[in-house]
Design a protein around this motif. Structure first.
Motif, PDB file in Angstrom:
ATOM      1  N   VAL A   1       0.843  -1.206   0.000  1.00 19.07           N
ATOM      2  CA  VAL A   1       0.000   0.000   0.000  1.00 19.07           C
ATOM      3  C   VAL A   1       0.873   1.248   0.000  1.00 19.07           C
ATOM      4  N   ILE A   2       1.878   1.264   0.848  1.00 20.11           N
ATOM      5  CA  ILE A   2       2.763   2.435   0.926  1.00 20.11           C
ATOM      6  C   ILE A   2       3.492   2.648  -0.395  1.00 20.11           C
ATOM      7  N   LYS A   3       4.002   1.554  -0.981  1.00 12.79           N
ATOM      8  CA  LYS A   3       4.697   1.675  -2.269  1.00 12.79           C
ATOM      9  C   LYS A   3       3.762   2.195  -3.350  1.00 12.79           C
ATOM     10  N   ASP A   4       2.518   1.749  -3.318  1.00  8.82           N
ATOM     11  CA  ASP A   4       1.540   2.163  -4.320  1.00  8.82           C
ATOM     12  C   ASP A   4       1.162   3.634  -4.178  1.00  8.82           C
ATOM     13  N   ARG A   5       1.151   4.131  -2.968  1.00  8.07           N
ATOM     14  CA  ARG A   5       0.659   5.487  -2.701  1.00  8.07           C
ATOM     15  C   ARG A   5       1.761   6.532  -2.566  1.00  8.07           C
ATOM     16  N   THR A   6       3.035   6.108  -2.606  1.00 14.37           N
ATOM     17  CA  THR A   6       4.145   7.058  -2.506  1.00 14.37           C
ATOM     18  C   THR A   6       5.171   6.754  -3.579  1.00 14.37           C
ATOM     19  N   ASP A   7       6.020   7.714  -3.832  1.00 12.31           N
ATOM     20  CA  ASP A   7       7.164   7.534  -4.726  1.00 12.31           C
ATOM     21  C   ASP A   7       8.272   6.921  -3.867  1.00 12.31           C
ATOM     22  N   GLU A   8       8.804   5.786  -4.266  1.00 11.35           N
ATOM     23  CA  GLU A   8       9.797   5.084  -3.448  1.00 11.35           C
ATOM     24  C   GLU A   8      11.025   5.928  -3.145  1.00 11.35           C
TER      25      GLU A   8
ATOM     26  N   GLN B   1      10.918   9.064  -2.446  1.00 13.96           N
ATOM     27  CA  GLN B   1      10.511  10.191  -1.625  1.00 13.96           C
ATOM     28  C   GLN B   1      10.446   9.799  -0.152  1.00 13.96           C
ATOM     29  N   GLU B   2      10.707  10.780   0.686  1.00 10.32           N
ATOM     30  CA  GLU B   2      10.554  10.592   2.120  1.00 10.32           C
ATOM     31  C   GLU B   2       9.109  10.872   2.480  1.00 10.32           C
ATOM     32  N   PHE B   3       8.648  10.267   3.546  1.00 12.79           N
ATOM     33  CA  PHE B   3       7.303  10.551   4.026  1.00 12.79           C
ATOM     34  C   PHE B   3       7.310  10.417   5.536  1.00 12.79           C
ATOM     35  N   GLY B   4       6.478  11.204   6.171  1.00 12.41           N
ATOM     36  CA  GLY B   4       6.401  11.158   7.619  1.00 12.41           C
ATOM     37  C   GLY B   4       5.614   9.955   8.099  1.00 12.41           C
ATOM     38  N   GLU B   5       5.861   9.586   9.340  1.00 18.52           N
ATOM     39  CA  GLU B   5       5.147   8.457   9.921  1.00 18.52           C
ATOM     40  C   GLU B   5       3.651   8.734   9.950  1.00 18.52           C
ATOM     41  N   GLN B   6       3.255   9.962  10.256  1.00 20.40           N
ATOM     42  CA  GLN B   6       1.829  10.297  10.294  1.00 20.40           C
ATOM     43  C   GLN B   6       1.195  10.141   8.917  1.00 20.40           C
ATOM     44  N   SER B   7       1.918  10.520   7.872  1.00 19.15           N
ATOM     45  CA  SER B   7       1.406  10.342   6.508  1.00 19.15           C
ATOM     46  C   SER B   7       1.223   8.865   6.195  1.00 19.15           C
ATOM     47  N   ALA B   8       2.195   8.050   6.585  1.00 24.97           N
ATOM     48  CA  ALA B   8       2.102   6.604   6.348  1.00 24.97           C
ATOM     49  C   ALA B   8       0.921   6.015   7.114  1.00 24.97           C
ATOM     50  N   LEU B   9       0.725   6.457   8.349  1.00 31.50           N
ATOM     51  CA  LEU B   9      -0.408   5.970   9.133  1.00 31.50           C
ATOM     52  C   LEU B   9      -1.729   6.328   8.465  1.00 31.50           C
ATOM     53  N   LYS B  10      -1.837   7.550   7.979  1.00 33.78           N
ATOM     54  CA  LYS B  10      -3.067   7.982   7.311  1.00 33.78           C
ATOM     55  C   LYS B  10      -3.327   7.171   6.047  1.00 33.78           C
ATOM     56  N   ILE B  11      -2.282   6.896   5.291  1.00 24.91           N
ATOM     57  CA  ILE B  11      -2.411   6.086   4.078  1.00 24.91           C
ATOM     58  C   ILE B  11      -2.943   4.695   4.440  1.00 24.91           C
ATOM     59  N   LEU B  12      -2.349   4.080   5.450  1.00 22.76           N
ATOM     60  CA  LEU B  12      -2.752   2.730   5.847  1.00 22.76           C
ATOM     61  C   LEU B  12      -4.165   2.713   6.432  1.00 22.76           C
ATOM     62  N   GLU B  13      -4.481   3.718   7.230  1.00 19.39           N
ATOM     63  CA  GLU B  13      -5.829   3.791   7.804  1.00 19.39           C
ATOM     64  C   GLU B  13      -6.878   3.973   6.711  1.00 19.39           C
TER      65      GLU B  13
ATOM     66  N   ASP C   1      13.141  12.575  10.995  1.00 24.34           N
ATOM     67  CA  ASP C   1      11.764  12.159  11.325  1.00 24.34           C
ATOM     68  C   ASP C   1      11.006  11.616  10.118  1.00 24.34           C
ATOM     69  N   GLU C   2      11.715  11.352   9.049  1.00 20.35           N
ATOM     70  CA  GLU C   2      11.079  10.872   7.824  1.00 20.35           C
ATOM     71  C   GLU C   2      11.408   9.404   7.589  1.00 20.35           C
ATOM     72  N   LEU C   3      10.467   8.700   6.941  1.00 19.33           N
ATOM     73  CA  LEU C   3      10.671   7.306   6.572  1.00 19.33           C
ATOM     74  C   LEU C   3      10.994   7.210   5.087  1.00 19.33           C
ATOM     75  N   ARG C   4      11.774   6.222   4.743  1.00 19.52           N
ATOM     76  CA  ARG C   4      12.084   5.936   3.338  1.00 19.52           C
ATOM     77  C   ARG C   4      11.958   4.434   3.127  1.00 19.52           C
ATOM     78  N   ILE C   5      11.584   4.064   1.918  1.00 24.78           N
ATOM     79  CA  ILE C   5      11.527   2.654   1.546  1.00 24.78           C
ATOM     80  C   ILE C   5      12.922   2.215   1.134  1.00 24.78           C
ATOM     81  N   THR C   6      13.353   1.070   1.668  1.00 22.39           N
ATOM     82  CA  THR C   6      14.665   0.533   1.315  1.00 22.39           C
ATOM     83  C   THR C   6      14.655   0.122  -0.149  1.00 22.39           C
ATOM     84  N   GLY C   7      15.654   0.535  -0.869  1.00 22.66           N
ATOM     85  CA  GLY C   7      15.714   0.285  -2.306  1.00 22.66           C
ATOM     86  C   GLY C   7      16.167  -1.027  -2.709  1.00 22.66           C
TER      87      GLY C   7
END
Length: 72
Positions: free
Chosen positions: A18-25, A27-39, A66-72
């Protein structure tokens, strides 16, 4: 051990997809953004937090400041 990725539970695999589908790999994203995406995809807050924790602990996500990144 073959040096591949560490297996993760199915709920964490789904969260990562879900996170990969909704973000650019790249790009950084905050934990709150990731939580909102998953919710928004039906995860409870507790399940979303658990999934992010598992993904970070197993090396699928990593934190920079404070940002998350997807491991490449």
């Amino acid at each position: 051990m073959d040096g591949g990725s560490t297996p993760i539970p199915p709920f964490a695999e789904e969260a990562l997809a879900v996170i990969k589908d909704r973000t650019d790999e790249s790009q950084e994203f905050g934990e709150q953004s990731a939580l909102k995406i998953l919710e928004a995809e039906g995860f409870t807050t507790a399940d979303a937090k658990e999934a992010l924790e598992v993904l970070e602990m197993r090396g699928y996500l990593y934190r920079v400041d404070d940002e998350l990144r997807i491991t490449g």
